[in-house]
Scaffold this motif. Sequence first.
Motif, PDB file in Angstrom:
ATOM      1  N   MET A   1       0.496  -1.222   0.235  1.00  0.00           N
ATOM      2  CA  MET A   1      -0.156   0.062  -0.329  1.00  0.00           C
ATOM      3  C   MET A   1       0.976   1.323   0.407  1.00  0.00           C
ATOM      4  O   MET A   1       0.661   2.074  -0.844  1.00  0.00           O
ATOM      5  CB  MET A   1      -1.406  -0.251   1.178  1.00  0.00           C
ATOM      6  N   ALA A   2       2.061   1.250   1.053  1.00  0.00           N
ATOM      7  CA  ALA A   2       3.151   2.441   0.846  1.00  0.00           C
ATOM      8  C   ALA A   2       3.358   2.645  -0.990  1.00  0.00           C
ATOM      9  O   ALA A   2       3.813   4.065  -0.696  1.00  0.00           O
ATOM     10  CB  ALA A   2       4.505   2.553   1.220  1.00  0.00           C
ATOM     11  N   THR A   3       3.941   1.505  -1.196  1.00  0.00           N
ATOM     12  CA  THR A   3       3.759   2.063  -2.597  1.00  0.00           C
ATOM     13  C   THR A   3       2.963   3.034  -3.250  1.00  0.00           C
ATOM     14  O   THR A   3       3.717   3.507  -4.044  1.00  0.00           O
ATOM     15  CB  THR A   3       5.255   0.458  -3.477  1.00  0.00           C
ATOM     16  N   THR A   4       2.175   1.784  -3.564  1.00  0.00           N
ATOM     17  CA  THR A   4       1.157   2.768  -4.499  1.00  0.00           C
ATOM     18  C   THR A   4       1.211   3.793  -4.063  1.00  0.00           C
ATOM     19  O   THR A   4       0.215   4.969  -4.887  1.00  0.00           O
ATOM     20  CB  THR A   4       0.072   1.433  -4.338  1.00  0.00           C
ATOM     21  N   LEU A   5       0.854   4.454  -2.866  1.00  0.00           N
ATOM     22  CA  LEU A   5       0.033   5.606  -2.930  1.00  0.00           C
ATOM     23  C   LEU A   5       1.129   6.517  -2.982  1.00  0.00           C
ATOM     24  O   LEU A   5       0.916   7.482  -3.096  1.00  0.00           O
ATOM     25  CB  LEU A   5      -0.330   5.706  -1.060  1.00  0.00           C
ATOM     26  N   SER A   6       2.647   6.248  -2.628  1.00  0.00           N
ATOM     27  CA  SER A   6       3.743   7.398  -3.013  1.00  0.00           C
ATOM     28  C   SER A   6       3.894   7.330  -4.396  1.00  0.00           C
ATOM     29  O   SER A   6       3.981   8.194  -4.676  1.00  0.00           O
ATOM     30  CB  SER A   6       5.126   6.879  -2.429  1.00  0.00           C
ATOM     31  N   TRP A   7       3.729   6.411  -4.944  1.00  0.00           N
ATOM     32  CA  TRP A   7       3.374   7.008  -7.121  1.00  0.00           C
ATOM     33  C   TRP A   7       2.286   7.476  -6.443  1.00  0.00           C
ATOM     34  O   TRP A   7       2.454   8.716  -7.926  1.00  0.00           O
ATOM     35  CB  TRP A   7       3.832   5.141  -7.273  1.00  0.00           C
ATOM     36  N   LEU A   8       1.339   6.978  -6.261  1.00  0.00           N
ATOM     37  CA  LEU A   8       0.392   8.419  -6.858  1.00  0.00           C
ATOM     38  C   LEU A   8       0.159   9.868  -6.511  1.00  0.00           C
ATOM     39  O   LEU A   8      -0.483  10.616  -6.499  1.00  0.00           O
ATOM     40  CB  LEU A   8      -1.020   7.728  -5.900  1.00  0.00           C
ATOM     41  N   GLY A   9       1.086   9.703  -5.215  1.00  0.00           N
ATOM     42  CA  GLY A   9       1.167  11.429  -4.692  1.00  0.00           C
ATOM     43  C   GLY A   9       0.352  11.736  -3.263  1.00  0.00           C
ATOM     44  O   GLY A   9       0.248  12.677  -2.857  1.00  0.00           O
ATOM     45  N   ASP A  10      -0.028  10.532  -2.790  1.00  0.00           N
ATOM     46  CA  ASP A  10      -1.198  10.335  -1.687  1.00  0.00           C
ATOM     47  C   ASP A  10      -0.147  10.546  -0.659  1.00  0.00           C
ATOM     48  O   ASP A  10       0.693  10.093  -0.120  1.00  0.00           O
ATOM     49  CB  ASP A  10      -1.803   9.377  -1.743  1.00  0.00           C
ATOM     50  N   PRO A  11      -0.459  11.858   0.379  1.00  0.00           N
ATOM     51  CA  PRO A  11      -0.292  12.137   1.901  1.00  0.00           C
ATOM     52  C   PRO A  11      -0.414  11.207   2.302  1.00  0.00           C
ATOM     53  O   PRO A  11       0.806  11.413   3.441  1.00  0.00           O
ATOM     54  CB  PRO A  11      -0.777  13.272   2.029  1.00  0.00           C
ATOM     55  N   VAL A  20       6.309   0.088   7.599  1.00  0.00           N
ATOM     56  CA  VAL A  20       7.081  -0.150   6.344  1.00  0.00           C
ATOM     57  C   VAL A  20       8.558  -0.368   6.967  1.00  0.00           C
ATOM     58  O   VAL A  20       8.797  -1.275   7.439  1.00  0.00           O
ATOM     59  CB  VAL A  20       5.985  -0.181   5.192  1.00  0.00           C
ATOM     60  N   LEU A  21       8.959   1.022   6.797  1.00  0.00           N
ATOM     61  CA  LEU A  21      10.210   1.334   6.622  1.00  0.00           C
ATOM     62  C   LEU A  21      10.370   0.914   8.408  1.00  0.00           C
ATOM     63  O   LEU A  21      11.921   0.012   8.734  1.00  0.00           O
ATOM     64  CB  LEU A  21      10.747   2.049   6.614  1.00  0.00           C
ATOM     65  N   ALA A  22      10.061   1.167   9.504  1.00  0.00           N
ATOM     66  CA  ALA A  22      10.228   0.899  10.670  1.00  0.00           C
ATOM     67  C   ALA A  22      10.227  -0.949  11.044  1.00  0.00           C
ATOM     68  O   ALA A  22      10.908  -1.537  11.677  1.00  0.00           O
ATOM     69  CB  ALA A  22       9.235   1.381  12.028  1.00  0.00           C
ATOM     70  N   ARG A  23       9.151  -1.068  10.825  1.00  0.00           N
ATOM     71  CA  ARG A  23       9.152  -2.606  10.882  1.00  0.00           C
ATOM     72  C   ARG A  23      10.748  -3.479  10.129  1.00  0.00           C
ATOM     73  O   ARG A  23      10.834  -4.737  10.414  1.00  0.00           O
ATOM     74  CB  ARG A  23       7.685  -3.342   9.873  1.00  0.00           C
ATOM     75  N   LEU A  24      10.400  -3.453   8.877  1.00  0.00           N
ATOM     76  CA  LEU A  24      12.467  -3.778   8.209  1.00  0.00           C
ATOM     77  C   LEU A  24      13.087  -3.475   9.094  1.00  0.00           C
ATOM     78  O   LEU A  24      13.824  -4.669   9.022  1.00  0.00           O
ATOM     79  CB  LEU A  24      11.557  -3.497   6.338  1.00  0.00           C
ATOM     80  N   GLU A  25      13.301  -2.204   9.680  1.00  0.00           N
ATOM     81  CA  GLU A  25      14.426  -2.525  10.055  1.00  0.00           C
ATOM     82  C   GLU A  25      14.650  -2.634  11.334  1.00  0.00           C
ATOM     83  O   GLU A  25      16.238  -2.918  12.031  1.00  0.00           O
ATOM     84  CB  GLU A  25      14.665  -0.649  10.121  1.00  0.00           C
ATOM     85  N   SER A  26      13.612  -3.331  12.029  1.00  0.00           N
ATOM     86  CA  SER A  26      14.156  -4.005  13.498  1.00  0.00           C
ATOM     87  C   SER A  26      13.639  -5.433  13.037  1.00  0.00           C
ATOM     88  O   SER A  26      13.438  -5.978  14.329  1.00  0.00           O
ATOM     89  CB  SER A  26      12.461  -3.566  14.129  1.00  0.00           C
ATOM     90  N   ALA A  27      13.443  -5.977  11.738  1.00  0.00           N
ATOM     91  CA  ALA A  27      13.465  -7.233  11.942  1.00  0.00           C
ATOM     92  C   ALA A  27      12.671  -8.165  12.692  1.00  0.00           C
ATOM     93  O   ALA A  27      12.463  -9.190  13.281  1.00  0.00           O
ATOM     94  CB  ALA A  27      14.705  -7.657  11.707  1.00  0.00           C
ATOM     95  N   ALA A  28      10.971  -7.426  12.733  1.00  0.00           N
ATOM     96  CA  ALA A  28      10.217  -7.406  13.829  1.00  0.00           C
ATOM     97  C   ALA A  28       9.365  -9.144  13.712  1.00  0.00           C
ATOM     98  O   ALA A  28       8.914 -10.045  14.060  1.00  0.00           O
ATOM     99  CB  ALA A  28       8.938  -6.571  13.684  1.00  0.00           C
ATOM    100  N   ASP A  29       9.785  -9.616  12.386  1.00  0.00           N
ATOM    101  CA  ASP A  29       9.506 -10.848  12.370  1.00  0.00           C
ATOM    102  C   ASP A  29      10.889 -11.761  11.820  1.00  0.00           C
ATOM    103  O   ASP A  29      10.198 -13.103  11.638  1.00  0.00           O
ATOM    104  CB  ASP A  29       8.390 -10.845  10.625  1.00  0.00           C
ATOM    105  N   LEU A  42      13.444   4.659  -0.347  1.00  0.00           N
ATOM    106  CA  LEU A  42      13.016   5.890  -1.232  1.00  0.00           C
ATOM    107  C   LEU A  42      11.300   5.672  -1.370  1.00  0.00           C
ATOM    108  O   LEU A  42      10.723   6.503  -2.587  1.00  0.00           O
ATOM    109  CB  LEU A  42      13.177   4.714  -2.899  1.00  0.00           C
ATOM    110  N   ASP A  43      10.564   4.459  -1.388  1.00  0.00           N
ATOM    111  CA  ASP A  43       9.095   4.928  -1.894  1.00  0.00           C
ATOM    112  C   ASP A  43       8.623   6.317  -0.283  1.00  0.00           C
ATOM    113  O   ASP A  43       8.414   7.424  -0.439  1.00  0.00           O
ATOM    114  CB  ASP A  43       8.219   3.618  -0.592  1.00  0.00           C
ATOM    115  N   LEU A  44       9.320   6.207   1.458  1.00  0.00           N
ATOM    116  CA  LEU A  44       8.786   7.144   1.807  1.00  0.00           C
ATOM    117  C   LEU A  44       9.776   8.411   1.266  1.00  0.00           C
ATOM    118  O   LEU A  44       8.919   9.697   1.832  1.00  0.00           O
ATOM    119  CB  LEU A  44       9.906   6.603   3.340  1.00  0.00           C
ATOM    120  N   ALA A  45      10.937   8.871   0.646  1.00  0.00           N
ATOM    121  CA  ALA A  45      11.343   9.749   0.015  1.00  0.00           C
ATOM    122  C   ALA A  45       9.653  10.337  -0.775  1.00  0.00           C
ATOM    123  O   ALA A  45       9.759  11.511  -0.864  1.00  0.00           O
ATOM    124  CB  ALA A  45      12.630   9.267  -0.777  1.00  0.00           C
TER     125      ALA A  45
END
Length: 107
Positions: A1-11, A20-29, A42-45
């Motif tokens: 969802m984050a990727t799609t919304l970022s492509w669309l320019g949705d705030p 998503v980034l926090a989860r990936l960087e924490s290795a919560a899974d 890059l999606d966040l950017a």
Amino acid sequence: MATTLSWLGDPAAESYARQVLARLESAADGLVRPRRAASARLDLALALLATDQPDEAGQLALTTMTSGVLVPSNYWRAREVIGAIETRRMPEAAELREAYRELSGRD
């Protein structure tokens, strides 16, 4: 969802991308996923550009491009961030463009 919304320019993309980034960087899974984290940065950017936060967007893009984990299939995302920073005539644009040249071996 984050990727799609970022492509669309949705705030709304910003909060999803940060989660998503926090989860990936924490290795919560239990798994560390540096390449997916690079894509998420890059999606966040892109999301930050949509919410008029180009300074943080540029820093995230630079960090990602110099991380050593960005794969060629994500270079286009970096180019989009760089293009937006250049359009805004920000001083960081030259540094971003140079980092991209070093990463990809092209302009």
